[in-house]
Design a protein around this motif. Sequence first.
Motif, PDB file in Angstrom:
ATOM      1  N   VAL A  22       0.841  -1.207   0.000  1.00 50.12           N
ATOM      2  CA  VAL A  22       0.000   0.000   0.000  1.00 50.12           C
ATOM      3  C   VAL A  22       0.873   1.252   0.000  1.00 50.12           C
ATOM      4  O   VAL A  22       0.615   2.211  -0.741  1.00 50.12           O
ATOM      5  N   ILE A  23       1.913   1.261   0.813  1.00 47.38           N
ATOM      6  CA  ILE A  23       2.821   2.418   0.856  1.00 47.38           C
ATOM      7  C   ILE A  23       3.508   2.591  -0.502  1.00 47.38           C
ATOM      8  O   ILE A  23       3.616   3.709  -1.029  1.00 47.38           O
ATOM      9  N   LEU A  24       3.973   1.490  -1.092  1.00 48.67           N
ATOM     10  CA  LEU A  24       4.612   1.550  -2.402  1.00 48.67           C
ATOM     11  C   LEU A  24       3.637   2.039  -3.474  1.00 48.67           C
ATOM     12  O   LEU A  24       4.011   2.838  -4.341  1.00 48.67           O
ATOM     13  N   LEU A  25       2.396   1.624  -3.411  1.00 46.78           N
ATOM     14  CA  LEU A  25       1.369   2.072  -4.358  1.00 46.78           C
ATOM     15  C   LEU A  25       1.148   3.578  -4.261  1.00 46.78           C
ATOM     16  O   LEU A  25       1.081   4.272  -5.273  1.00 46.78           O
ATOM     17  N   VAL A  26       1.069   4.098  -3.043  1.00 51.63           N
ATOM     18  CA  VAL A  26       0.871   5.540  -2.852  1.00 51.63           C
ATOM     19  C   VAL A  26       2.077   6.326  -3.377  1.00 51.63           C
ATOM     20  O   VAL A  26       1.920   7.355  -4.042  1.00 51.63           O
ATOM     21  N   VAL A  27       3.286   5.829  -3.120  1.00 56.17           N
ATOM     22  CA  VAL A  27       4.491   6.521  -3.589  1.00 56.17           C
ATOM     23  C   VAL A  27       4.559   6.529  -5.119  1.00 56.17           C
ATOM     24  O   VAL A  27       4.839   7.557  -5.737  1.00 56.17           O
ATOM     25  N   VAL A  28       4.275   5.389  -5.746  1.00 60.19           N
ATOM     26  CA  VAL A  28       4.317   5.315  -7.208  1.00 60.19           C
ATOM     27  C   VAL A  28       3.245   6.210  -7.822  1.00 60.19           C
ATOM     28  O   VAL A  28       3.493   6.906  -8.813  1.00 60.19           O
ATOM     29  N   GLN A  29       2.054   6.237  -7.262  1.00 62.16           N
ATOM     30  CA  GLN A  29       0.995   7.113  -7.783  1.00 62.16           C
ATOM     31  C   GLN A  29       1.389   8.579  -7.646  1.00 62.16           C
ATOM     32  O   GLN A  29       1.094   9.386  -8.521  1.00 62.16           O
ATOM     33  N   ALA A  30       2.053   8.923  -6.560  1.00 65.19           N
ATOM     34  CA  ALA A  30       2.513  10.304  -6.398  1.00 65.19           C
ATOM     35  C   ALA A  30       3.586  10.638  -7.431  1.00 65.19           C
ATOM     36  O   ALA A  30       3.610  11.744  -7.980  1.00 65.19           O
ATOM     37  N   LEU A  31       4.461   9.695  -7.741  1.00 65.86           N
ATOM     38  CA  LEU A  31       5.486   9.926  -8.753  1.00 65.86           C
ATOM     39  C   LEU A  31       4.879  10.034 -10.154  1.00 65.86           C
ATOM     40  O   LEU A  31       5.402  10.748 -11.013  1.00 65.86           O
ATOM     41  N   LEU A  32       3.783   9.333 -10.401  1.00 64.76           N
ATOM     42  CA  LEU A  32       3.136   9.383 -11.720  1.00 64.76           C
ATOM     43  C   LEU A  32       2.436  10.713 -11.982  1.00 64.76           C
ATOM     44  O   LEU A  32       2.057  10.996 -13.114  1.00 64.76           O
ATOM     45  N   LEU A  33       2.289  11.534 -10.967  1.00 65.56           N
ATOM     46  CA  LEU A  33       1.669  12.848 -11.168  1.00 65.56           C
ATOM     47  C   LEU A  33       2.594  13.793 -11.926  1.00 65.56           C
ATOM     48  O   LEU A  33       2.126  14.741 -12.553  1.00 65.56           O
TER      49      LEU A  33
ATOM     50  N   SER B 180       5.908   4.592 -16.655  1.00 66.88           N
ATOM     51  CA  SER B 180       4.731   4.112 -17.365  1.00 66.88           C
ATOM     52  C   SER B 180       5.098   3.646 -18.770  1.00 66.88           C
ATOM     53  O   SER B 180       5.561   4.423 -19.601  1.00 66.88           O
ATOM     54  N   LEU B 181       4.853   2.397 -19.053  1.00 64.60           N
ATOM     55  CA  LEU B 181       5.105   1.847 -20.374  1.00 64.60           C
ATOM     56  C   LEU B 181       4.114   2.415 -21.393  1.00 64.60           C
ATOM     57  O   LEU B 181       4.466   2.616 -22.553  1.00 64.60           O
ATOM     58  N   VAL B 182       2.913   2.725 -20.950  1.00 64.54           N
ATOM     59  CA  VAL B 182       1.900   3.264 -21.853  1.00 64.54           C
ATOM     60  C   VAL B 182       2.345   4.602 -22.423  1.00 64.54           C
ATOM     61  O   VAL B 182       2.199   4.851 -23.624  1.00 64.54           O
ATOM     62  N   ASP B 183       2.907   5.469 -21.597  1.00 68.90           N
ATOM     63  CA  ASP B 183       3.361   6.769 -22.085  1.00 68.90           C
ATOM     64  C   ASP B 183       4.508   6.621 -23.072  1.00 68.90           C
ATOM     65  O   ASP B 183       4.647   7.428 -23.992  1.00 68.90           O
ATOM     66  N   LYS B 184       5.336   5.611 -22.920  1.00 68.69           N
ATOM     67  CA  LYS B 184       6.426   5.388 -23.862  1.00 68.69           C
ATOM     68  C   LYS B 184       5.894   4.918 -25.209  1.00 68.69           C
ATOM     69  O   LYS B 184       6.401   5.295 -26.255  1.00 68.69           O
ATOM     70  N   LEU B 185       4.862   4.085 -25.189  1.00 69.51           N
ATOM     71  CA  LEU B 185       4.355   3.478 -26.416  1.00 69.51           C
ATOM     72  C   LEU B 185       3.274   4.306 -27.108  1.00 69.51           C
ATOM     73  O   LEU B 185       2.960   4.048 -28.260  1.00 69.51           O
ATOM     74  N   GLU B 186       2.708   5.272 -26.436  1.00 69.87           N
ATOM     75  CA  GLU B 186       1.610   6.039 -27.017  1.00 69.87           C
ATOM     76  C   GLU B 186       2.044   6.917 -28.174  1.00 69.87           C
ATOM     77  O   GLU B 186       1.318   7.110 -29.116  1.00 69.87           O
ATOM     78  N   GLY B 187       3.184   7.527 -28.120  1.00 66.53           N
ATOM     79  CA  GLY B 187       3.617   8.423 -29.182  1.00 66.53           C
ATOM     80  C   GLY B 187       3.251   9.857 -28.871  1.00 66.53           C
ATOM     81  O   GLY B 187       3.053  10.242 -27.728  1.00 66.53           O
ATOM     82  N   GLU B 188       3.144  10.655 -29.910  1.00 67.68           N
ATOM     83  CA  GLU B 188       2.864  12.077 -29.762  1.00 67.68           C
ATOM     84  C   GLU B 188       1.412  12.303 -29.383  1.00 67.68           C
ATOM     85  O   GLU B 188       0.517  11.639 -29.900  1.00 67.68           O
ATOM     86  N   GLN B 189       1.177  13.251 -28.494  1.00 63.34           N
ATOM     87  CA  GLN B 189      -0.178  13.603 -28.124  1.00 63.34           C
ATOM     88  C   GLN B 189      -0.721  14.616 -29.123  1.00 63.34           C
ATOM     89  O   GLN B 189      -0.018  15.537 -29.532  1.00 63.34           O
ATOM     90  N   LEU B 190      -1.968  14.425 -29.527  1.00 62.41           N
ATOM     91  CA  LEU B 190      -2.619  15.344 -30.439  1.00 62.41           C
ATOM     92  C   LEU B 190      -3.681  16.112 -29.676  1.00 62.41           C
ATOM     93  O   LEU B 190      -4.367  15.563 -28.829  1.00 62.41           O
TER      94      LEU B 190
END
Length: 186
Positions: free
Chosen positions: A28-39, A48-58
């Motif tokens: 739970v502590i690790l989940l909260v820390v990772v979510q805070a880092l994802l902000l 986040s692997l999704v952000d790497k694979l998504e490409g350019e934002q339109l």
Amino acid sequence: MENRNNRFRRKYFVTIDRLLIRLTTIAVILLVVVQALLLHAETRKYLSLVDKLEGEQLTSPPTMYAADISRVDPNKIMATVDRVIAKSIRSLRSGQAITIRMITPAATGDGLLTINGEVVGNFAKGNLECTVYNGDYIEIDVTKLTRPAQFIIDTHKNDMILSPLDGILLQSQSNVIVVGKVIFKR
């Protein structure tokens, strides 16, 4: 002997319970820390692997209102590539024909019709028929006219067009008559 087995089992289960509680707390502590880092965008691209694979934002273009449209110089010519792209995008949408008639003064080429800031034509013949699409922004430029001008919008009794209204009379109060945003029924 049974007593010994029961003690071993209890001791074993207490140890496993303590271990599970500690692992759950750490997760739970690790989940909260990772979510805070994802902000933050900088750390998110590493986590986040999704952000790497998504490409350019339109981003989609903002909706156009009278304040958003800049006055375009009719002499300014759009590049050929831009015209081809604009026409190909318009051809994907269904359009409706409307006619704008100039009532007063008599037919003159001084009035210009602009759709989305691009000059479509003039009122040399007295009326101008054009195809409009949902979301287009229509204006009539009457800066070259010396007298007040009047125009009638004819949507050909089309039930698909909500705005501009069929048969509405527009009169020039300033240099630009705002017909408005074209809205179709869905």
